[in-house]
Scaffold this motif. Structure first.
Motif, short mmCIF file in Angstrom:
data_model
loop_
_atom_site.label_atom_id
_atom_site.label_comp_id
_atom_site.label_asym_id
_atom_site.label_seq_id
_atom_site.Cartn_x
_atom_site.Cartn_y
_atom_site.Cartn_z
N SER A 1 40.98 54.46 10.94
CA SER A 1 40.69 55.68 10.20
C SER A 1 42.00 56.35 9.78
N VAL A 2 42.08 56.72 8.49
CA VAL A 2 43.29 57.30 7.92
C VAL A 2 42.91 58.58 7.18
N GLN A 3 43.74 59.61 7.29
CA GLN A 3 43.43 60.90 6.68
C GLN A 3 44.02 61.07 5.29
N GLN A 4 44.55 60.01 4.72
CA GLN A 4 45.05 60.06 3.35
C GLN A 4 44.93 58.68 2.74
N TYR A 5 44.85 58.64 1.41
CA TYR A 5 44.80 57.36 0.72
C TYR A 5 46.20 56.79 0.56
N LEU B 1 44.93 43.19 8.12
CA LEU B 1 43.57 43.41 8.61
C LEU B 1 42.61 42.44 7.94
N GLY B 2 41.55 42.10 8.65
CA GLY B 2 40.62 41.11 8.11
C GLY B 2 39.17 41.50 8.29
N GLN B 3 38.34 40.49 8.45
CA GLN B 3 36.90 40.68 8.41
C GLN B 3 36.35 41.42 9.62
N GLU B 4 37.19 41.66 10.62
CA GLU B 4 36.74 42.42 11.79
C GLU B 4 36.92 43.93 11.60
N THR B 5 37.50 44.36 10.48
CA THR B 5 37.96 45.75 10.35
C THR B 5 37.25 46.53 9.25
N TRP B 6 36.75 47.70 9.63
CA TRP B 6 36.36 48.74 8.66
C TRP B 6 37.54 49.70 8.52
N VAL B 7 37.95 49.97 7.29
CA VAL B 7 38.96 50.98 7.03
C VAL B 7 38.24 52.25 6.58
N VAL B 8 38.50 53.35 7.28
CA VAL B 8 37.81 54.62 7.05
C VAL B 8 38.80 55.61 6.45
N PHE B 9 38.50 56.10 5.26
CA PHE B 9 39.34 57.11 4.63
C PHE B 9 38.68 58.48 4.82
N ASN B 10 39.19 59.21 5.81
CA ASN B 10 38.63 60.52 6.17
C ASN B 10 39.44 61.60 5.46
N THR B 11 39.27 61.69 4.15
CA THR B 11 40.11 62.55 3.31
C THR B 11 39.39 63.78 2.78
N GLY B 12 38.06 63.76 2.77
CA GLY B 12 37.30 64.88 2.24
C GLY B 12 37.08 64.82 0.74
N GLN B 13 37.70 63.86 0.05
CA GLN B 13 37.53 63.79 -1.41
C GLN B 13 37.63 62.34 -1.88
#
Length: 308
Positions: free
Chosen positions: A129-133, A146-158
């Motif tokens: 999880s990252v708070q910026q793009y 990162l590969g097929q085991e990973t969800w990348v979460v963009f917790n940016t609000g927009q």
């Protein structure tokens, strides 16, 4: 090493808990620290499945041992606000054998070294999880690991801006998926961008319900595998639940129980679950009401120090 002796000393008293009758409700203890005995006793007295959603900062090896030990009482969702330190890689590897999925939370872009240490732990599933793009291709080498085991979460609000979109389109195509945590519903511009992404998508929208026109764009997002509505109250109209029919959504609500009319309307909706985030305020009669519902319900019990 995660020694059995450490587990026994840390949580041995939990073995004295009685077996409680099954319940349709899932109970999740949310904390920003390892729960202490009083918190666990309060939580364990409730019937139903138990989950532990624990976020930890700077770690010691015994912290991982105590966290892993919770697995014998329910599902553990481990969230770490920093990647494994080199000195703790072996402890993380043993932890990953007990708890195969983890979250790693970043305020800024992860580095190649940080991602390498995360991967060295050997988790079967990852959520980063990252708070910026990412702003440029210079931010991408870490994601490329990162590969097929990973969800990348963009917790940016927009939703991403045009220059950010160009970078996101370069993310690895084999990721498990991309999740966007935002505070508005997608219109055409956002829908068009999301459909250009090759990866599966999850969308969490906070503090606002969609109107009927929003659904036009929402229902045309390809590979949308989960939709989260995270709100403080109830929608103005019961028709929302029929509008959302066919979408893989859950509703996460704070500030007590939904009104009876919405609890009833959800009976006819096809959805993942209702999440009540204010579980500590529920009365015994309200819990009984939730247990009688014919659809999945999760009640969260927040013991986080920052919410006190």
């Amino acid at each position: 090493m995660l020694k059995r002796l450490v587990w026994t000393l840390a949580f041995g008293w939990l073995s004295a808990f009685p077996v409680i009758a099954k319940s349709a409700i899932e109970n999740t203890l949310v904390a920003d620290h390892l729960p202490i005995s009083q918190e666990l006793h309060r939580f364990m007295r409730f019937s139903g499945k138990k989950n532990f959603r624990i976020t930890l900062d700077i770690l010691k090896s015994q912290d991982l041992a105590r966290l892993a030990h919770l697995k014998q009482y329910g599902t553990v969702e481990a969230r770490f606000s920093e990647p494994p330190r080199e000195a703790l890689i072996s402890e993380f590897q043993e932890f990953a054998r007990a708890v195969p999925e983890a979250w790693f939370l970043f305020k800024t872009q992860p580095t190649v070294s940080e991602v390498q240490r995360i991967l060295a732990a050997g988790f079967q599933k990852l959520n980063v999880s990252v708070q910026q793009y990412p702003l440029s291709s210079g931010d991408l080498p870490a994601y490329a690991l990162l590969g097929q085991e990973t969800w990348v979460v963009f917790n940016t609000g927009q939703y991403p801006k045009p220059e950010e979109q160009l970078v996101l389109l370069e993310l690895p195509k084999n990721l498990a998926g991309l999740q966007f945590v935002v505070s508005s519903w997608p219109r055409y511009y956002a829908m068009d961008f999301l459909n250009r992404l090759a990866q599966p998508k999850r969308l969490n929208v906070q503090n606002i319900f969609p109107n009927e026109s929003d659904l036009t764009y929402l229902k045309n997002i390809k590979q949308l595998v989960r939709l989260g509505l995270e709100t403080d109250g109830d929608p103005a109209s019961l028709t929302l639940w029929s509008w959302l029919s066919g979408l893989p959504f859950f509703w996460s609500r704070s500030d007590g129980l939904p009104s009876e009319k919405h609890l009833q309307a959800l009976r006819d909706a096809s959805f993942e679950k209702l999440i009540v985030r204010d579980g500590k305020s529920l009365s015994a009669s309200e819990r009984t009401r939730l247990e009688a519902l014919p659809y999945p319900v999760e009640v969260r019990w927040d013991e986080s120090w920052e919410t006190r």
